[in-house]
Design a protein around this motif. Structure first.
Motif, PDB file in Angstrom:
ATOM      1  N   ALA A 291       0.830  -1.213   0.000  1.00  0.00           N
ATOM      2  CA  ALA A 291       0.000   0.000   0.000  1.00  0.00           C
ATOM      3  C   ALA A 291       0.848   1.239   0.000  1.00  0.00           C
ATOM      4  O   ALA A 291       0.532   2.257  -0.645  1.00  0.00           O
ATOM      5  N   ALA A 292       1.997   1.194   0.721  1.00  0.00           N
ATOM      6  CA  ALA A 292       2.880   2.353   0.746  1.00  0.00           C
ATOM      7  C   ALA A 292       3.392   2.653  -0.642  1.00  0.00           C
ATOM      8  O   ALA A 292       3.559   3.820  -1.030  1.00  0.00           O
ATOM      9  N   CYS A 293       3.634   1.581  -1.416  1.00  0.00           N
ATOM     10  CA  CYS A 293       4.123   1.759  -2.785  1.00  0.00           C
ATOM     11  C   CYS A 293       2.998   2.158  -3.735  1.00  0.00           C
ATOM     12  O   CYS A 293       3.172   3.041  -4.581  1.00  0.00           O
ATOM     13  N   GLU A 294       1.838   1.518  -3.609  1.00  0.00           N
ATOM     14  CA  GLU A 294       0.731   1.737  -4.552  1.00  0.00           C
ATOM     15  C   GLU A 294       0.028   3.079  -4.329  1.00  0.00           C
ATOM     16  O   GLU A 294      -0.358   3.766  -5.280  1.00  0.00           O
ATOM     17  N   SER A 295      -0.204   3.448  -3.062  1.00  0.00           N
ATOM     18  CA  SER A 295      -1.041   4.635  -2.785  1.00  0.00           C
ATOM     19  C   SER A 295      -0.464   5.556  -1.736  1.00  0.00           C
ATOM     20  O   SER A 295      -1.169   6.453  -1.256  1.00  0.00           O
ATOM     21  N   GLY A 296       0.806   5.292  -1.398  1.00  0.00           N
ATOM     22  CA  GLY A 296       1.391   6.121  -0.348  1.00  0.00           C
ATOM     23  C   GLY A 296       0.795   5.789   1.004  1.00  0.00           C
ATOM     24  O   GLY A 296       0.823   6.611   1.927  1.00  0.00           O
ATOM     25  N   GLY A 297       0.188   4.599   1.111  1.00  0.00           N
ATOM     26  CA  GLY A 297      -0.401   4.171   2.385  1.00  0.00           C
ATOM     27  C   GLY A 297      -1.742   4.823   2.691  1.00  0.00           C
ATOM     28  O   GLY A 297      -2.205   4.747   3.841  1.00  0.00           O
ATOM     29  N   ASN A 298      -2.394   5.394   1.673  1.00  0.00           N
ATOM     30  CA  ASN A 298      -3.710   6.052   1.861  1.00  0.00           C
ATOM     31  C   ASN A 298      -4.811   5.053   1.496  1.00  0.00           C
ATOM     32  O   ASN A 298      -5.068   4.799   0.308  1.00  0.00           O
ATOM     33  N   TRP A 299      -5.392   4.479   2.505  1.00  0.00           N
ATOM     34  CA  TRP A 299      -6.373   3.410   2.262  1.00  0.00           C
ATOM     35  C   TRP A 299      -7.731   3.946   1.746  1.00  0.00           C
ATOM     36  O   TRP A 299      -8.565   3.140   1.318  1.00  0.00           O
ATOM     37  N   SER A 300      -7.962   5.229   1.745  1.00  0.00           N
ATOM     38  CA  SER A 300      -9.244   5.772   1.254  1.00  0.00           C
ATOM     39  C   SER A 300      -9.085   6.596  -0.014  1.00  0.00           C
ATOM     40  O   SER A 300      -9.941   7.391  -0.381  1.00  0.00           O
ATOM     41  N   ILE A 301      -7.960   6.429  -0.692  1.00  0.00           N
ATOM     42  CA  ILE A 301      -7.671   7.254  -1.868  1.00  0.00           C
ATOM     43  C   ILE A 301      -8.497   6.844  -3.081  1.00  0.00           C
ATOM     44  O   ILE A 301      -8.801   5.664  -3.275  1.00  0.00           O
ATOM     45  N   ASN A 302      -8.869   7.865  -3.843  1.00  0.00           N
ATOM     46  CA  ASN A 302      -9.535   7.656  -5.143  1.00  0.00           C
ATOM     47  C   ASN A 302      -8.779   8.551  -6.112  1.00  0.00           C
ATOM     48  O   ASN A 302      -8.999   9.764  -6.196  1.00  0.00           O
ATOM     49  N   THR A 303      -7.875   7.942  -6.887  1.00  0.00           N
ATOM     50  CA  THR A 303      -6.982   8.726  -7.749  1.00  0.00           C
ATOM     51  C   THR A 303      -7.652   9.177  -9.026  1.00  0.00           C
ATOM     52  O   THR A 303      -7.106  10.014  -9.745  1.00  0.00           O
ATOM     53  N   GLY A 304      -8.768   8.602  -9.327  1.00  0.00           N
ATOM     54  CA  GLY A 304      -9.473   8.996 -10.555  1.00  0.00           C
ATOM     55  C   GLY A 304      -8.977   8.263 -11.779  1.00  0.00           C
ATOM     56  O   GLY A 304      -9.399   8.554 -12.909  1.00  0.00           O
ATOM     57  N   ASN A 305      -8.118   7.303 -11.568  1.00  0.00           N
ATOM     58  CA  ASN A 305      -7.562   6.549 -12.703  1.00  0.00           C
ATOM     59  C   ASN A 305      -8.205   5.178 -12.854  1.00  0.00           C
ATOM     60  O   ASN A 305      -7.706   4.324 -13.595  1.00  0.00           O
ATOM     61  N   GLY A 306      -9.289   4.938 -12.107  1.00  0.00           N
ATOM     62  CA  GLY A 306      -9.976   3.654 -12.189  1.00  0.00           C
ATOM     63  C   GLY A 306      -9.513   2.654 -11.164  1.00  0.00           C
ATOM     64  O   GLY A 306      -9.957   1.492 -11.180  1.00  0.00           O
ATOM     65  N   TYR A 307      -8.646   3.063 -10.243  1.00  0.00           N
ATOM     66  CA  TYR A 307      -8.153   2.193  -9.188  1.00  0.00           C
ATOM     67  C   TYR A 307      -8.404   2.870  -7.851  1.00  0.00           C
ATOM     68  O   TYR A 307      -8.281   4.091  -7.721  1.00  0.00           O
ATOM     69  N   TYR A 308      -8.743   2.027  -6.860  1.00  0.00           N
ATOM     70  CA  TYR A 308      -9.253   2.597  -5.619  1.00  0.00           C
ATOM     71  C   TYR A 308      -8.611   1.948  -4.395  1.00  0.00           C
ATOM     72  O   TYR A 308      -8.240   0.763  -4.402  1.00  0.00           O
ATOM     73  N   GLY A 309      -8.539   2.764  -3.341  1.00  0.00           N
ATOM     74  CA  GLY A 309      -8.106   2.269  -2.047  1.00  0.00           C
ATOM     75  C   GLY A 309      -6.609   2.150  -1.917  1.00  0.00           C
ATOM     76  O   GLY A 309      -5.810   2.444  -2.831  1.00  0.00           O
ATOM     77  N   GLY A 310      -6.201   1.666  -0.718  1.00  0.00           N
ATOM     78  CA  GLY A 310      -4.769   1.591  -0.438  1.00  0.00           C
ATOM     79  C   GLY A 310      -4.061   0.623  -1.356  1.00  0.00           C
ATOM     80  O   GLY A 310      -2.882   0.821  -1.662  1.00  0.00           O
ATOM     81  N   LEU A 311      -4.743  -0.422  -1.830  1.00  0.00           N
ATOM     82  CA  LEU A 311      -4.119  -1.433  -2.669  1.00  0.00           C
ATOM     83  C   LEU A 311      -4.496  -1.256  -4.137  1.00  0.00           C
ATOM     84  O   LEU A 311      -4.221  -2.153  -4.948  1.00  0.00           O
TER      85      LEU A 311
END
Length: 354
Positions: A291-311
Motif C-alpha cells: 500500500a505504501a508503494c501503490e497509494s502512499g499508504g492512503n487506504w481511502s484514496i480515489n486517484t481517478g484513474n480507475g483504481y481505488y483504495g490503499g491497494l
C-alpha cells in the motif's frame, strides 16, 4: 125644526156611506212575491213603487222588480221582487264575481253558463243563497298523466294542484323526492307530471388502517444489522356514507364521517450504528508495504484513474473476489481481506509493487 133632524141624520149617514164606498173603490187586491214567496195584499197604493214603500221594501240597482215601479196597480196585479245577490265562483282557482237573483247555488251557476258536469263544488248545488251573497269553489275534472319510476298512468281528478294529482295517483312525496312541477302548481287539463322517488340512506363500512414502520438507531447494534422491537398491527376505521337513490338506483355515494375505531400500532425496527469489529487479517506487514508503494499508504484514496483504495483495486477485481461497495470506502481490514483472496487465487502478480 125637530122634524128635520132625521132627514139631516139620514143625509149624514148617506154621506158617510158614500165615502166608504169611494174608499173601498180605491183599494186593490194584488199578489206580491218576494224572492218567490207570494202573499196576498190589499192596498190603496196606486203604483208598484207605492206598494213597495207601503210594505217597507227597499230595492237597489241589482234587484229586479216586475212590473216596473211606475206601473199602476189593479185588482189581480202580480208584483215580483227578486233581490240581487253577489256570488263569487272560483273555477279551479280562477274567481269571477257576478250579481244574480238566483236563490240557490245550482241556479246561480246555471246563469253563468258553466259546465260543471263531474265537478266538485265546495257547497251543495241546492244550498240557498242569502242576501249577503256566497262564495263557491268549483273544481273541474282534469285528465292528468303521472310518470312515476318510468311507469305512466293517466287519471281524471278534480284536484286543484299537482300535489292533489299525485295524491290521487297514490303518491305521497316527501322533501327529498323530485317532482317536475312544484306541488302547489295549479293543475290544468292534460298536465304531465314526472315523479322521482329519492331515497337518502346512511351506510357504514369498516376498513383497515395501515401501520407505519419506524426506525430507531442504536449504537449497541452493529451497523448493517436490524432488530424488530415492536410488531406492527393494523388499525380499524369506520366510514359513514350518504347514499342517494333515484327510483331504487344508486346515483351518488359520499363519505360524510370517518372515525378510527382502533388505532394502528407502528412497527418499530432498531437499526444498528455501531461500527463492526475489524476482521482478523493476515500478512498485514506485507500489505502495508504494498500500500505504501501503490497509494502512499492512503487506504481511502480515489486517484481517478480507475483504481481505488490503499491497494489500488480495479472494480472488476474487487467485485470478483467478493468486495462490496467501493474499495476506498471500506476499512483497511476489509481491503486486506479481499487482497488475501486475490493472492490465494492468482498470486501477487496484480500488484507491481509486490
Amino acid at each position: 125644526m125637530r122634524s128635520l133632524v132625521p132627514v139631516i141624520a139620514g143625509a149624514a149617514v148617506l154621506a158617510v156611506g158614500g165615502g166608504s164606498l169611494a174608499y173601498a173603490g180605491l183599494r186593490s187586491d194584488v199578489t206580491m212575491a218576494v224572492d218567490g214567496q207570494a202573499t196576498q195584499v190589499t192596498t190603496s197604493a196606486q203604483t208598484v213603487g207605492d206598494l213597495l214603500s207601503a210594505q217597507h221594501i227597499s230595492v237597489g240597482p241589482h234587484d229586479v222588480v216586475a212590473p216596473s215601479t211606475n206601473t199602476e196597480l189593479r185588482d189581480g196585479t202580480q208584483v215580483s221582487v227578486k233581490y240581487g245577490r253577489q256570488v263569487t265562483v272560483s273555477v279551479d282557482g280562477a274567481p269571477q264575481t257576478v250579481w244574480t237573483t238566483a236563490t240557490d247555488v245550482g241556479s246561480a251557476i246555471a246563469t253563468l253558463g258553466l259546465d260543471t258536469t263531474g265537478a266538485d263544488l265546495s257547497t251543495s248545488r241546492s244550498a240557498p243563497i242569502g242576501r249577503q251573497g256566497l262564495s263557491v269553489n268549483v273544481a273541474t275534472p282534469k285528465r292528468v298523466t303521472v310518470d312515476a319510476g318510468g311507469k305512466k298512468q293517466t287519471l281524471t281528478t278534480t284536484g286543484a294542484t299537482v300535489g292533489a294529482a299525485l295524491k290521487a295517483a297514490g303518491i305521497a312525496p316527501d322533501d327529498d323526492d323530485q317532482v317536475s312541477l312544484p306541488v302547489t302548481t295549479t293543475l290544468t287539463n292534460g298536465a304531465k307530471v314526472t315523479f322521482v322517488r329519492v331515497d337518502v340512506t346512511s351506510k357504514s363500512k369498516r376498513s383497515d388502517v395501515d401501520f407505519k414502520t419506524v426506525e430507531q438507531k442504536s449504537s449497541k447494534l452493529e451497523r448493517g444489522k436490524t432488530q424488530t422491537k415492536t410488531q406492527g398491527r393494523e388499525g380499524s376505521r369506520t366510514t359513514t356514507y350518504r347514499v342517494v337513490s333515484h327510483d331504487g338506483d344508486v346515483v351518488s355515494t359520499k363519505a360524510t364521517k370517518s372515525v378510527v375505531t382502533r388505532k394502528p400500532v407502528n412497527r418499530v425496527v432498531v437499526v444498528g450504528t455501531k461500527a463492526p469489529a475489524e476482521p482478523a487479517v493476515a500478512n498485514v506487514g506485507l500489505w502495508d508495504k504494498i500500500a505504501a508503494c501503490e497509494s502512499g499508504g492512503n487506504w481511502s484514496i480515489n486517484t481517478g484513474n480507475g483504481y481505488y483504495g490503499g491497494l489500488q483495486f480495479s472494480l472488476a477485481t474487487w467485485r470478483a473476489y467478493g468486495g462490496t461497495g467501493m474499495p476506498n470506502e471500506q476499512s483497511k481490514a476489509a481491503q486486506i481481506a479481499v487482497a488475501e483472496r486475490v493472492r490465494k487465487g492468482s498470486g501477487l502478480g496484480n500488484w507491481s509493487c509486490a
